[in-house]
Design a protein around this motif. Structure first.
Motif, PDB file in Angstrom:
ATOM      1  N   LEU A  77       0.833  -1.205   0.000  1.00 53.08           N
ATOM      2  CA  LEU A  77       0.000   0.000   0.000  1.00 53.08           C
ATOM      3  C   LEU A  77       0.862   1.248   0.000  1.00 53.08           C
ATOM      4  CD1 LEU A  77      -2.835  -0.997   2.515  1.00 53.08           C
ATOM      5  CD2 LEU A  77      -3.047  -0.685   0.039  1.00 53.08           C
ATOM      6  N   LEU A  78       1.960   1.208   0.745  1.00 58.14           N
ATOM      7  CA  LEU A  78       2.874   2.349   0.795  1.00 58.14           C
ATOM      8  C   LEU A  78       3.441   2.648  -0.586  1.00 58.14           C
ATOM      9  CD1 LEU A  78       4.638   4.443   2.271  1.00 58.14           C
ATOM     10  CD2 LEU A  78       6.246   2.580   2.789  1.00 58.14           C
ATOM     11  N   VAL A  79       3.885   1.625  -1.275  1.00 57.53           N
ATOM     12  CA  VAL A  79       4.441   1.806  -2.616  1.00 57.53           C
ATOM     13  C   VAL A  79       3.361   2.284  -3.585  1.00 57.53           C
ATOM     14  CG1 VAL A  79       5.494   0.632  -4.586  1.00 57.53           C
ATOM     15  CG2 VAL A  79       6.285   0.143  -2.264  1.00 57.53           C
ATOM     16  N   ASP A  80       2.205   1.659  -3.535  1.00 56.26           N
ATOM     17  CA  ASP A  80       1.114   2.035  -4.443  1.00 56.26           C
ATOM     18  C   ASP A  80       0.697   3.493  -4.239  1.00 56.26           C
ATOM     19  OD1 ASP A  80       1.103  -0.505  -5.477  1.00 56.26           O
ATOM     20  OD2 ASP A  80      -0.651  -1.192  -4.351  1.00 56.26           O
ATOM     21  N   LYS A  81       0.591   3.908  -2.993  1.00 58.94           N
ATOM     22  CA  LYS A  81       0.177   5.288  -2.693  1.00 58.94           C
ATOM     23  C   LYS A  81       1.245   6.294  -3.111  1.00 58.94           C
ATOM     24  CE  LYS A  81      -2.955   4.212   1.148  1.00 58.94           C
ATOM     25  NZ  LYS A  81      -3.184   4.348   2.612  1.00 58.94           N
ATOM     26  N   THR A  82       2.518   5.914  -2.947  1.00 58.64           N
ATOM     27  CA  THR A  82       3.605   6.797  -3.362  1.00 58.64           C
ATOM     28  C   THR A  82       3.580   7.014  -4.868  1.00 58.64           C
ATOM     29  OG1 THR A  82       5.028   6.084  -1.526  1.00 58.64           O
ATOM     30  CG2 THR A  82       6.116   7.077  -3.427  1.00 58.64           C
ATOM     31  N   VAL A  83       3.416   5.939  -5.612  1.00 56.17           N
ATOM     32  CA  VAL A  83       3.379   6.026  -7.080  1.00 56.17           C
ATOM     33  C   VAL A  83       2.112   6.749  -7.539  1.00 56.17           C
ATOM     34  CG1 VAL A  83       3.287   4.694  -9.213  1.00 56.17           C
ATOM     35  CG2 VAL A  83       4.818   3.977  -7.367  1.00 56.17           C
ATOM     36  N   GLU A  84       1.003   6.492  -6.856  1.00 53.29           N
ATOM     37  CA  GLU A  84      -0.241   7.186  -7.199  1.00 53.29           C
ATOM     38  C   GLU A  84      -0.089   8.691  -7.008  1.00 53.29           C
ATOM     39  OE1 GLU A  84      -4.880   7.435  -5.592  1.00 53.29           O
ATOM     40  OE2 GLU A  84      -3.612   5.744  -5.015  1.00 53.29           O
ATOM     41  N   ARG A  85       0.642   9.093  -5.982  1.00 53.77           N
ATOM     42  CA  ARG A  85       0.785  10.516  -5.671  1.00 53.77           C
ATOM     43  C   ARG A  85       1.816  11.196  -6.565  1.00 53.77           C
ATOM     44  NH1 ARG A  85       0.450  11.940   0.526  1.00 53.77           N
ATOM     45  NH2 ARG A  85      -1.442  10.797   0.001  1.00 53.77           N
ATOM     46  N   TYR A  86       2.948  10.521  -6.820  1.00 55.76           N
ATOM     47  CA  TYR A  86       4.045  11.189  -7.529  1.00 55.76           C
ATOM     48  C   TYR A  86       4.465  10.523  -8.830  1.00 55.76           C
ATOM     49  CZ  TYR A  86       4.633  14.000  -3.306  1.00 55.76           C
ATOM     50  OH  TYR A  86       4.439  14.860  -2.254  1.00 55.76           O
ATOM     51  N   GLY A  87       3.910   9.351  -9.138  1.00 58.73           N
ATOM     52  CA  GLY A  87       4.136   8.737 -10.440  1.00 58.73           C
ATOM     53  C   GLY A  87       5.392   7.903 -10.587  1.00 58.73           C
ATOM     54  N   GLN A  88       6.284   7.923  -9.598  1.00 59.99           N
ATOM     55  CA  GLN A  88       7.535   7.187  -9.744  1.00 59.99           C
ATOM     56  C   GLN A  88       8.201   7.051  -8.369  1.00 59.99           C
ATOM     57  OE1 GLN A  88       8.981  10.691 -12.049  1.00 59.99           O
ATOM     58  NE2 GLN A  88      10.938  10.325 -10.998  1.00 59.99           N
ATOM     59  N   ILE A  89       9.286   6.275  -8.340  1.00 52.45           N
ATOM     60  CA  ILE A  89      10.162   6.186  -7.167  1.00 52.45           C
ATOM     61  C   ILE A  89      11.593   6.110  -7.689  1.00 52.45           C
ATOM     62  CG2 ILE A  89      10.867   4.862  -5.134  1.00 52.45           C
ATOM     63  CD1 ILE A  89       8.024   3.746  -4.978  1.00 52.45           C
ATOM     64  N   ASP A  90      12.412   7.062  -7.288  1.00 49.59           N
ATOM     65  CA  ASP A  90      13.804   7.102  -7.726  1.00 49.59           C
ATOM     66  C   ASP A  90      14.778   6.734  -6.613  1.00 49.59           C
ATOM     67  OD1 ASP A  90      13.490   8.491 -10.496  1.00 49.59           O
ATOM     68  OD2 ASP A  90      12.344   9.756  -9.115  1.00 49.59           O
ATOM     69  N   VAL A  91      14.403   7.051  -5.389  1.00 46.34           N
ATOM     70  CA  VAL A  91      15.287   6.807  -4.244  1.00 46.34           C
ATOM     71  C   VAL A  91      14.484   6.144  -3.130  1.00 46.34           C
ATOM     72  CG1 VAL A  91      16.825   7.829  -2.528  1.00 46.34           C
ATOM     73  CG2 VAL A  91      16.640   8.868  -4.809  1.00 46.34           C
ATOM     74  N   LEU A  92      15.014   5.063  -2.610  1.00 41.30           N
ATOM     75  CA  LEU A  92      14.396   4.372  -1.483  1.00 41.30           C
ATOM     76  C   LEU A  92      15.385   4.342  -0.327  1.00 41.30           C
ATOM     77  CD1 LEU A  92      12.318   2.508  -0.055  1.00 41.30           C
ATOM     78  CD2 LEU A  92      13.427   0.582  -1.220  1.00 41.30           C
ATOM     79  N   VAL A  93      14.920   4.779   0.850  1.00 40.24           N
ATOM     80  CA  VAL A  93      15.744   4.706   2.051  1.00 40.24           C
ATOM     81  C   VAL A  93      15.055   3.802   3.067  1.00 40.24           C
ATOM     82  CG1 VAL A  93      16.854   5.971   3.929  1.00 40.24           C
ATOM     83  CG2 VAL A  93      16.611   7.045   1.675  1.00 40.24           C
ATOM     84  N   ASN A  94      15.653   2.657   3.308  1.00 36.58           N
ATOM     85  CA  ASN A  94      15.147   1.724   4.322  1.00 36.58           C
ATOM     86  C   ASN A  94      15.766   2.094   5.670  1.00 36.58           C
ATOM     87  OD1 ASN A  94      13.383  -0.228   2.969  1.00 36.58           O
ATOM     88  ND2 ASN A  94      15.208  -0.768   1.794  1.00 36.58           N
ATOM     89  N   ASN A  95      15.048   2.932   6.406  1.00 39.02           N
ATOM     90  CA  ASN A  95      15.560   3.436   7.674  1.00 39.02           C
ATOM     91  C   ASN A  95      14.835   2.863   8.889  1.00 39.02           C
ATOM     92  OD1 ASN A  95      16.971   5.472   9.484  1.00 39.02           O
ATOM     93  ND2 ASN A  95      14.829   6.076   9.751  1.00 39.02           N
ATOM     94  N   ALA A  96      13.578   2.484   8.727  1.00 38.69           N
ATOM     95  CA  ALA A  96      12.799   1.982   9.863  1.00 38.69           C
ATOM     96  C   ALA A  96      13.480   0.780  10.501  1.00 38.69           C
ATOM     97  CB  ALA A  96      11.388   1.602   9.404  1.00 38.69           C
ATOM     98  N   ALA A  97      13.538   0.772  11.822  1.00 42.00           N
ATOM     99  CA  ALA A  97      14.190  -0.323  12.541  1.00 42.00           C
ATOM    100  C   ALA A  97      13.582  -0.447  13.929  1.00 42.00           C
ATOM    101  CB  ALA A  97      15.692  -0.083  12.637  1.00 42.00           C
ATOM    102  N   THR A  98      13.841  -1.586  14.553  1.00 38.45           N
ATOM    103  CA  THR A  98      13.354  -1.788  15.910  1.00 38.45           C
ATOM    104  C   THR A  98      14.384  -2.569  16.718  1.00 38.45           C
ATOM    105  OG1 THR A  98      11.465  -2.542  17.231  1.00 38.45           O
ATOM    106  CG2 THR A  98      12.191  -4.002  15.473  1.00 38.45           C
TER     107      THR A  98
END
Length: 255
Positions: A77-98
């Motif tokens: 859903l996160l990816v779909d919503k990002t692409v729906e809003r801005y049309g593309q993804i050029d940079v991905l930062v995997n920062n979330a951690a626990t």
């Protein structure tokens, strides 16, 4: 060389997880200042909205999309919503951690182990795969996995966290080697002791702090902005010949 373009993210879309505070928020802010459209993500929509509003007031293009990265259905859903809003993804930062436990590894429950691996390793793995169709369409795609110096040498009290971050480094190298033909660069950034809420158990403990400071060449704790600046290097064409790298920002702790 025109440095104004080398470190520019104008026309790029960046997705940053774990970005409502700390290192993730600093990375998002620096990316936005460099011209990117940025999606910040965390589990708390209210916090995301507050941060996005603050950054928009500074003239930046930032949107908040809630996502618990430990819930793999939400990643799509996160990816779909990002692409729906801005049309593309050029940079991905995997920062979330626990890291739900601080102490000896033999006190780590299987439940804690599974949570750490789900968030710190499985989520980046899945999110990278979900972003792949969009990253390979980008002219300058970059993935930045936020690991830790614990992934290079285990940190006291952070046993399974260190294991997960070591695995993330290895996974970064695998993706870098396999995705090179697709024009996607994949690098790992390993912060040392940074003053954030996430690392408070370390920097708020005088005994631990004194021990770590003694081992540093630069004898102070680091800041989120210092990690964000290195992330900008990895996100832009300044690092166009860099992939599979494991970069440290740790004050010399790993020397």
């Amino acid at each position: 060389m025109d440095l104004s373009t080398v470190f520019s993210l104008i026309g790029k879309v960046a997705l940053v997880t774990g970005a409502s505070k700390g290192i993730g928020l600093s990375i998002a802010e620096v990316f936005a200042a460099a011209g990117a459209k940025v999606v910040i993500s965390s589990r708390n929509q209210e916090a995301l909205d507050e941060m996005a509003k603050s950054l928009k007031h500074r003239g930046y293009e930032v949107s908040g999309i809630t996502c618990n990265v430990g819930n793999f259905d939400e990643l799509k859903l996160l990816v779909d919503k990002t692409v729906e809003r801005y049309g593309q993804i050029d940079v991905l930062v995997n920062n979330a951690a626990t890291n739900p436990i601080f102490g000896p590894i033999h006190d780590t429950s299987l439940e804690a182990y599974e949570k750490i691996m789900d968030v710190n390793l499985k989520a980046p793995f899945q999110l990278m795969k979900l972003c792949f169709p969009y990253l390979r369409e980008s002219a300058e795609a970059s993935v930045i996995n936020i690991s830790s110096i614990g992934g290079i040498s285990p940190e006291p009290g952070l046993g399974m966290y260190s294991v997960s971050k070591a695995a993330l480094i290895s996974m970064t190298k695998v993706f870098a080697k396999e995705w090179g033909d697709h024009g996607i660069r994949v690098n790992a950034l390993c912060p040392g002791l940074i003053k954030t809420k996430f690392s408070e158990a370390l920097w708020s403990n005088d005994k631990i702090m004194q021990s770590m400071i003694k081992q540093l060449a630069i004898k102070r704790i680091g800041t989120s902005d210092e990690i964000a600046s290195m992330a900008l290097f990895l996100a832009t064409s300044a690092s166009s010949y860099t992939t599979g790298a494991v970069l440290t920002a740790d004050g010399g702790f790993t020397i």
